[in-house]
Design a protein around this motif. Sequence first.
Motif, short mmCIF file in Angstrom:
data_model
loop_
_atom_site.label_atom_id
_atom_site.label_comp_id
_atom_site.label_asym_id
_atom_site.label_seq_id
_atom_site.Cartn_x
_atom_site.Cartn_y
_atom_site.Cartn_z
N HIS A 70 -65.95 113.43 -39.87
CA HIS A 70 -66.64 112.40 -39.10
C HIS A 70 -68.11 112.76 -38.92
N SER A 71 -68.90 111.78 -38.52
CA SER A 71 -70.27 112.09 -38.11
C SER A 71 -70.25 112.55 -36.65
N PRO A 72 -71.09 113.49 -36.27
CA PRO A 72 -71.16 113.91 -34.87
C PRO A 72 -71.44 112.75 -33.91
N LEU A 73 -72.27 111.80 -34.34
CA LEU A 73 -72.59 110.66 -33.47
C LEU A 73 -71.35 109.84 -33.17
N THR A 74 -70.53 109.59 -34.18
CA THR A 74 -69.31 108.80 -33.98
C THR A 74 -68.38 109.48 -32.98
N ILE A 75 -68.20 110.78 -33.12
CA ILE A 75 -67.31 111.50 -32.21
C ILE A 75 -67.90 111.54 -30.80
N ALA A 76 -69.23 111.68 -30.69
CA ALA A 76 -69.86 111.64 -29.37
C ALA A 76 -69.62 110.29 -28.71
N GLU A 77 -69.70 109.21 -29.47
CA GLU A 77 -69.46 107.88 -28.91
C GLU A 77 -68.00 107.71 -28.48
N GLN A 78 -67.09 108.18 -29.33
CA GLN A 78 -65.66 108.03 -29.01
C GLN A 78 -65.29 108.80 -27.76
N PHE A 79 -65.69 110.06 -27.70
CA PHE A 79 -65.29 110.88 -26.56
C PHE A 79 -66.17 110.62 -25.34
N GLY A 80 -67.38 110.14 -25.56
CA GLY A 80 -68.16 109.66 -24.44
C GLY A 80 -67.53 108.45 -23.79
N LEU A 89 -64.26 107.79 -23.85
CA LEU A 89 -63.08 108.29 -23.14
C LEU A 89 -63.45 108.91 -21.80
N GLU A 90 -64.50 109.72 -21.79
CA GLU A 90 -64.93 110.37 -20.55
C GLU A 90 -65.42 109.36 -19.53
N THR A 91 -66.08 108.31 -20.00
CA THR A 91 -66.56 107.27 -19.09
C THR A 91 -65.40 106.50 -18.47
N LEU A 92 -64.36 106.25 -19.27
CA LEU A 92 -63.19 105.54 -18.77
C LEU A 92 -62.30 106.41 -17.89
N HIS A 93 -62.27 107.72 -18.18
CA HIS A 93 -61.37 108.64 -17.48
C HIS A 93 -62.15 109.89 -17.08
N PRO A 94 -63.06 109.78 -16.13
CA PRO A 94 -63.97 110.89 -15.83
C PRO A 94 -63.25 112.16 -15.41
N GLY A 95 -63.73 113.29 -15.97
CA GLY A 95 -63.20 114.59 -15.60
C GLY A 95 -61.86 114.93 -16.20
N ARG A 96 -61.41 114.16 -17.20
CA ARG A 96 -60.07 114.38 -17.74
C ARG A 96 -60.07 114.64 -19.24
N ILE A 97 -61.22 114.63 -19.90
CA ILE A 97 -61.26 114.62 -21.36
C ILE A 97 -61.80 115.93 -21.91
N THR A 108 -72.60 112.72 -20.76
CA THR A 108 -71.23 112.87 -20.25
C THR A 108 -70.77 114.31 -20.22
N ASN A 109 -71.40 115.17 -21.05
CA ASN A 109 -71.08 116.60 -21.06
C ASN A 109 -69.59 116.88 -21.23
N VAL A 110 -68.97 116.15 -22.13
CA VAL A 110 -67.55 116.42 -22.43
C VAL A 110 -67.44 117.87 -22.89
N PRO A 111 -66.56 118.67 -22.28
CA PRO A 111 -66.46 120.08 -22.66
C PRO A 111 -65.92 120.25 -24.08
N LEU A 112 -66.57 121.16 -24.82
CA LEU A 112 -66.18 121.44 -26.19
C LEU A 112 -65.36 122.72 -26.27
N TYR A 113 -64.46 122.77 -27.24
CA TYR A 113 -63.64 123.93 -27.53
C TYR A 113 -63.66 124.11 -29.05
N ILE A 114 -63.81 125.34 -29.51
CA ILE A 114 -63.73 125.62 -30.94
C ILE A 114 -62.31 126.04 -31.28
N LEU A 115 -61.73 125.37 -32.28
CA LEU A 115 -60.40 125.71 -32.76
C LEU A 115 -60.51 126.47 -34.06
#
Length: 326
Positions: free
Chosen positions: A83-93, A95-103, A159-166
Motif C-alpha cells: 500500500h501507499s503510506p498515505l492510503t494507510i494513514a487515511e484508513q487508520f486515521g 478508524l481512530e476518528t470513529l473509535h478514538p483511543g481504540r485503534i 490522530t497519532n495512531v500508535p504504530l507497532y513493528i511486526l
Amino acid sequence: MSVPLSILDLATIARDRPIAEALEGTVTLAQKAEEYGYSRVWYAEHHNMSTIASSATSVLIAHVAAHTKSIRLGAGGVMLPNHSPLTIAEQFGTLETLHPGRIDLGLGRAPGTDQNTLRALRRTPNSAENFPQDVVELQAYLRGESSIPGVNAYPGKGTNVPLYILGSSLFGASLAAALGLPYAFASHFSPAQLHQAIALYRDEFRPSEQLEKPHVIAGYNVIAADNQADADQQQREVMRSRVALLVRPGIELSDEQADAVLASPQAGHLREMMAYSAVGTPDVVREKVREFVDGTGADELIIAHQSPNIEPRVRSAELLAELFLA
C-alpha cells in the motif's frame, strides 16, 4: 503471570462453511475477548488464502469496532509495501476518528501471500526495500508532520495512531529499536529467531515520543479445551489445513492424505512453525504459557487461538482468560 494477553484473529474460515460465518465469528470472539479482559484483538493481512478472511484488514476492524465498546483493535498487521503510506494513514486515521483511543496499527514488510498474488497486488519484488522509509512517512502523516509538502492525510493528520513493528527476523527488531516503537515477533508461526530478535531489540532500543522503554509482544499458539482428546483433535485439524494451504495450495486433500504428508520429513517445517504452542487442558496450558513468558520475558502475549471453528476458539479464549485474567 501478570503480562497482558491479546488475541491475533485470522478470521479462519472453517471447512465447508461460508465466509460470512467466519466474519460473524470475528465479532463474537472480539466481544468475548472484551468481556474476558484481553487487551486487544489484531487482524492480519493475508491474500489469496482460502481459509483466511482478514484480507481487507481495515474494513474488518471497522466492522468489529462498531460491535464492541472498549477493547483495542488493530492490524497485526498491515503489510505496508502492499500500500501507499498515505492510503494507510487515511484508513487508520478514519478508524481512530470513529473509535478514538481504540485503534492500533501494526506494520509488516512481507507480502502476506504468494508470488503470483504479489503481482496481482501490483507490488514489485523490491517494494520491501522501502519499508523503513515508508514507516517514517506513514508516522509523519499520522502526526500531522507530512514529509511531502502540501500532502496530508484527511482523516489521519494529528490522530497519532500508535504504530507497532511486526517481524520474524532481526531486521524488524533493529528497525523497531531505531524508531522507538513496540516490537511484535511472529513466534506463533516463525519461531527460529525469537530470542535473538528480542535481545537485539532491547539492546538497541532508543526512546521515542510514542514509547519510553522497549515493549515486546510475542506470538503464541493456544488450543485450550476441557479435555486433552478434544484439544489434540483440534490441533490435528489445524495441521491438516496447513498442509492444504502451504504444502499443496489449491489441491483438496482427504484427512488421510494430509496425515500422510504430515508424517513425512518434508512436513518438518510445518511442525516447527507450531514450536511455541500450548495444546490441552487448562493445567497443561498454564504450565506451557508460564514457561514461554519466563523464557522470553515478553511484555505482552498475543495469542493465536488456533481451533478451526469459532465455538472452540471462543472456549479456548475463555479458558485462558480464567487462568490469567480473572
